[in-house]
Scaffold this motif. Structure first.
Motif, PDB file in Angstrom:
ATOM      1  N   ASP A  28      -3.480 -27.492 -12.277  1.00  0.00           N
ATOM      2  CA  ASP A  28      -4.582 -26.544 -12.090  1.00  0.00           C
ATOM      3  C   ASP A  28      -5.943 -27.218 -12.280  1.00  0.00           C
ATOM      4  O   ASP A  28      -6.878 -26.980 -11.507  1.00  0.00           O
ATOM      5  CB  ASP A  28      -4.439 -25.355 -13.043  1.00  0.00           C
ATOM      6  N   ALA A  29      -6.049 -28.055 -13.309  1.00  0.00           N
ATOM      7  CA  ALA A  29      -7.312 -28.751 -13.567  1.00  0.00           C
ATOM      8  C   ALA A  29      -7.649 -29.709 -12.424  1.00  0.00           C
ATOM      9  O   ALA A  29      -8.806 -29.788 -11.989  1.00  0.00           O
ATOM     10  CB  ALA A  29      -7.236 -29.499 -14.896  1.00  0.00           C
ATOM     11  N   ASN A  30      -6.645 -30.412 -11.931  1.00  0.00           N
ATOM     12  CA  ASN A  30      -6.884 -31.328 -10.811  1.00  0.00           C
ATOM     13  C   ASN A  30      -7.285 -30.570  -9.551  1.00  0.00           C
ATOM     14  O   ASN A  30      -8.128 -31.043  -8.780  1.00  0.00           O
ATOM     15  CB  ASN A  30      -5.648 -32.196 -10.546  1.00  0.00           C
ATOM     16  N   ASP A  31      -6.721 -29.392  -9.343  1.00  0.00           N
ATOM     17  CA  ASP A  31      -7.111 -28.569  -8.196  1.00  0.00           C
ATOM     18  C   ASP A  31      -8.578 -28.153  -8.295  1.00  0.00           C
ATOM     19  O   ASP A  31      -9.304 -28.173  -7.293  1.00  0.00           O
ATOM     20  CB  ASP A  31      -6.221 -27.323  -8.086  1.00  0.00           C
ATOM     21  N   VAL A  32      -9.009 -27.790  -9.493  1.00  0.00           N
ATOM     22  CA  VAL A  32     -10.409 -27.406  -9.691  1.00  0.00           C
ATOM     23  C   VAL A  32     -11.323 -28.590  -9.371  1.00  0.00           C
ATOM     24  O   VAL A  32     -12.333 -28.438  -8.678  1.00  0.00           O
ATOM     25  CB  VAL A  32     -10.645 -26.901 -11.141  1.00  0.00           C
ATOM     26  N   ILE A  33     -10.946 -29.766  -9.851  1.00  0.00           N
ATOM     27  CA  ILE A  33     -11.754 -30.962  -9.609  1.00  0.00           C
ATOM     28  C   ILE A  33     -11.802 -31.287  -8.118  1.00  0.00           C
ATOM     29  O   ILE A  33     -12.860 -31.597  -7.563  1.00  0.00           O
ATOM     30  CB  ILE A  33     -11.225 -32.154 -10.425  1.00  0.00           C
ATOM     31  N   LYS A  34     -10.652 -31.193  -7.440  1.00  0.00           N
ATOM     32  CA  LYS A  34     -10.617 -31.478  -5.996  1.00  0.00           C
ATOM     33  C   LYS A  34     -11.507 -30.501  -5.230  1.00  0.00           C
ATOM     34  O   LYS A  34     -12.219 -30.900  -4.303  1.00  0.00           O
ATOM     35  CB  LYS A  34      -9.188 -31.399  -5.480  1.00  0.00           C
ATOM     36  N   ASN A  35     -11.481 -29.236  -5.614  1.00  0.00           N
ATOM     37  CA  ASN A  35     -12.327 -28.246  -4.945  1.00  0.00           C
ATOM     38  C   ASN A  35     -13.807 -28.515  -5.196  1.00  0.00           C
ATOM     39  O   ASN A  35     -14.628 -28.367  -4.290  1.00  0.00           O
ATOM     40  CB  ASN A  35     -11.959 -26.830  -5.394  1.00  0.00           C
ATOM     41  N   MET A  36     -14.134 -28.913  -6.430  1.00  0.00           N
ATOM     42  CA  MET A  36     -15.526 -29.235  -6.742  1.00  0.00           C
ATOM     43  C   MET A  36     -15.991 -30.439  -5.932  1.00  0.00           C
ATOM     44  O   MET A  36     -17.110 -30.465  -5.430  1.00  0.00           O
ATOM     45  CB  MET A  36     -15.685 -29.501  -8.241  1.00  0.00           C
ATOM     46  N   LYS A  37     -15.111 -31.432  -5.798  1.00  0.00           N
ATOM     47  CA  LYS A  37     -15.453 -32.628  -5.016  1.00  0.00           C
ATOM     48  C   LYS A  37     -15.622 -32.260  -3.543  1.00  0.00           C
ATOM     49  O   LYS A  37     -16.570 -32.690  -2.891  1.00  0.00           O
ATOM     50  CB  LYS A  37     -14.366 -33.687  -5.185  1.00  0.00           C
ATOM     51  N   ASP A  39     -16.476 -29.375  -2.312  1.00  0.00           N
ATOM     52  CA  ASP A  39     -17.686 -28.573  -2.145  1.00  0.00           C
ATOM     53  C   ASP A  39     -18.963 -29.377  -2.396  1.00  0.00           C
ATOM     54  O   ASP A  39     -20.063 -28.869  -2.195  1.00  0.00           O
ATOM     55  CB  ASP A  39     -17.657 -27.369  -3.090  1.00  0.00           C
ATOM     56  N   GLY A  40     -18.815 -30.594  -2.893  1.00  0.00           N
ATOM     57  CA  GLY A  40     -19.977 -31.435  -3.138  1.00  0.00           C
ATOM     58  C   GLY A  40     -20.637 -31.179  -4.472  1.00  0.00           C
ATOM     59  O   GLY A  40     -21.763 -31.614  -4.701  1.00  0.00           O
ATOM     60  N   ASP A  41     -19.944 -30.483  -5.372  1.00  0.00           N
ATOM     61  CA  ASP A  41     -20.511 -30.194  -6.694  1.00  0.00           C
ATOM     62  C   ASP A  41     -20.518 -31.407  -7.616  1.00  0.00           C
ATOM     63  O   ASP A  41     -21.362 -31.503  -8.518  1.00  0.00           O
ATOM     64  CB  ASP A  41     -19.739 -29.050  -7.367  1.00  0.00           C
ATOM     65  N   ILE A  42     -19.554 -32.319  -7.424  1.00  0.00           N
ATOM     66  CA  ILE A  42     -19.506 -33.537  -8.237  1.00  0.00           C
ATOM     67  C   ILE A  42     -19.237 -34.727  -7.319  1.00  0.00           C
ATOM     68  O   ILE A  42     -18.575 -34.598  -6.299  1.00  0.00           O
ATOM     69  CB  ILE A  42     -18.427 -33.465  -9.348  1.00  0.00           C
ATOM     70  N   PRO A  43     -19.755 -35.904  -7.699  1.00  0.00           N
ATOM     71  CA  PRO A  43     -19.500 -37.104  -6.889  1.00  0.00           C
ATOM     72  C   PRO A  43     -18.041 -37.568  -7.027  1.00  0.00           C
ATOM     73  O   PRO A  43     -17.336 -37.191  -7.960  1.00  0.00           O
ATOM     74  CB  PRO A  43     -20.456 -38.146  -7.465  1.00  0.00           C
ATOM     75  N   GLU A  44     -17.634 -38.399  -6.088  1.00  0.00           N
ATOM     76  CA  GLU A  44     -16.234 -38.830  -6.038  1.00  0.00           C
ATOM     77  C   GLU A  44     -15.802 -39.598  -7.285  1.00  0.00           C
ATOM     78  O   GLU A  44     -14.708 -39.387  -7.796  1.00  0.00           O
ATOM     79  CB  GLU A  44     -16.007 -39.683  -4.795  1.00  0.00           C
ATOM     80  N   ASP A  45     -16.643 -40.518  -7.785  1.00  0.00           N
ATOM     81  CA  ASP A  45     -16.202 -41.278  -8.958  1.00  0.00           C
ATOM     82  C   ASP A  45     -16.180 -40.428 -10.216  1.00  0.00           C
ATOM     83  O   ASP A  45     -15.375 -40.663 -11.114  1.00  0.00           O
ATOM     84  CB  ASP A  45     -16.962 -42.594  -9.163  1.00  0.00           C
ATOM     85  N   ALA A  46     -17.002 -39.389 -10.301  1.00  0.00           N
ATOM     86  CA  ALA A  46     -16.919 -38.470 -11.438  1.00  0.00           C
ATOM     87  C   ALA A  46     -15.608 -37.682 -11.366  1.00  0.00           C
ATOM     88  O   ALA A  46     -14.972 -37.437 -12.396  1.00  0.00           O
ATOM     89  CB  ALA A  46     -18.103 -37.522 -11.447  1.00  0.00           C
ATOM     90  N   ALA A  47     -15.205 -37.326 -10.170  1.00  0.00           N
ATOM     91  CA  ALA A  47     -13.932 -36.622  -9.990  1.00  0.00           C
ATOM     92  C   ALA A  47     -12.774 -37.535 -10.381  1.00  0.00           C
ATOM     93  O   ALA A  47     -11.830 -37.105 -11.054  1.00  0.00           O
ATOM     94  CB  ALA A  47     -13.777 -36.160  -8.544  1.00  0.00           C
ATOM     95  N   PHE A  48     -12.852 -38.806  -9.985  1.00  0.00           N
ATOM     96  CA  PHE A  48     -11.805 -39.755 -10.332  1.00  0.00           C
ATOM     97  C   PHE A  48     -11.719 -39.930 -11.844  1.00  0.00           C
ATOM     98  O   PHE A  48     -10.624 -39.939 -12.418  1.00  0.00           O
ATOM     99  CB  PHE A  48     -12.072 -41.100  -9.653  1.00  0.00           C
ATOM    100  N   LYS A  49     -12.862 -40.059 -12.515  1.00  0.00           N
ATOM    101  CA  LYS A  49     -12.877 -40.211 -13.976  1.00  0.00           C
ATOM    102  C   LYS A  49     -12.300 -38.978 -14.657  1.00  0.00           C
ATOM    103  O   LYS A  49     -11.554 -39.088 -15.636  1.00  0.00           O
ATOM    104  CB  LYS A  49     -14.298 -40.480 -14.473  1.00  0.00           C
ATOM    105  N   ALA A  50     -12.642 -37.804 -14.145  1.00  0.00           N
ATOM    106  CA  ALA A  50     -12.124 -36.570 -14.730  1.00  0.00           C
ATOM    107  C   ALA A  50     -10.610 -36.480 -14.563  1.00  0.00           C
ATOM    108  O   ALA A  50      -9.893 -36.110 -15.503  1.00  0.00           O
ATOM    109  CB  ALA A  50     -12.802 -35.358 -14.100  1.00  0.00           C
ATOM    110  N   GLN A  51     -10.117 -36.834 -13.387  1.00  0.00           N
ATOM    111  CA  GLN A  51      -8.667 -36.794 -13.163  1.00  0.00           C
ATOM    112  C   GLN A  51      -7.955 -37.822 -14.041  1.00  0.00           C
ATOM    113  O   GLN A  51      -6.866 -37.555 -14.554  1.00  0.00           O
ATOM    114  CB  GLN A  51      -8.352 -37.039 -11.689  1.00  0.00           C
ATOM    115  N   ASP A  52      -8.570 -38.972 -14.240  1.00  0.00           N
ATOM    116  CA  ASP A  52      -7.988 -39.992 -15.114  1.00  0.00           C
ATOM    117  C   ASP A  52      -7.926 -39.483 -16.552  1.00  0.00           C
ATOM    118  O   ASP A  52      -6.919 -39.665 -17.241  1.00  0.00           O
ATOM    119  CB  ASP A  52      -8.808 -41.281 -15.024  1.00  0.00           C
ATOM    120  N   LYS A  53      -8.981 -38.828 -16.985  1.00  0.00           N
ATOM    121  CA  LYS A  53      -9.028 -38.277 -18.342  1.00  0.00           C
ATOM    122  C   LYS A  53      -7.961 -37.185 -18.516  1.00  0.00           C
ATOM    123  O   LYS A  53      -7.295 -37.118 -19.553  1.00  0.00           O
ATOM    124  CB  LYS A  53     -10.424 -37.701 -18.599  1.00  0.00           C
ATOM    125  N   ILE A  54      -7.799 -36.357 -17.507  1.00  0.00           N
ATOM    126  CA  ILE A  54      -6.778 -35.307 -17.543  1.00  0.00           C
ATOM    127  C   ILE A  54      -5.386 -35.930 -17.636  1.00  0.00           C
ATOM    128  O   ILE A  54      -4.537 -35.473 -18.414  1.00  0.00           O
ATOM    129  CB  ILE A  54      -6.884 -34.393 -16.303  1.00  0.00           C
TER     130      ILE A  54
END
Length: 79
Positions: A28-37, A39-54
């Motif tokens: 679920d958390a990864n889905d939220v991050i993918k949707n934010m990425k 939609d352009g709400d977060i940059p790609e490397d921030a999304a990658f870092k968040a998914q790595d942290k998750i």
């Protein structure tokens, strides 16, 4: 001894259920991050870092559950 083994199976089932719950939260958390990425709400490397942290958090929590299971199994099977 037979009832102890049945109890270990119950504990194992409970631990597996908790691990599935953790994995569902990760999904679920990864889905939220993918949707934010997307939609352009977060940059790609921030999304990658968040998914790595998750993923690291998921791995840590599953490791904790496995440790609890092993300790409990030992405790149940010890006479």
């Amino acid at each position: 001894e037979e009832s102890r083994k049945k109890l270990v199976k119950v504990v194992h089932k409970i631990c597996e259920d908790h691990k599935v719950t953790i994995r569902n939260i990760r999904r679920d958390a990864n889905d939220v991050i993918k949707n934010m990425k997307k939609d352009g709400d977060i940059p790609e490397d921030a999304a990658f870092k968040a998914q790595d942290k998750i993923q690291k958090s998921t791995d840590e929590n599953i490791k904790i559950i496995d440790g609890i299971y092993k300790d409990k199994e030992k405790e149940i099977l010890t006479f």
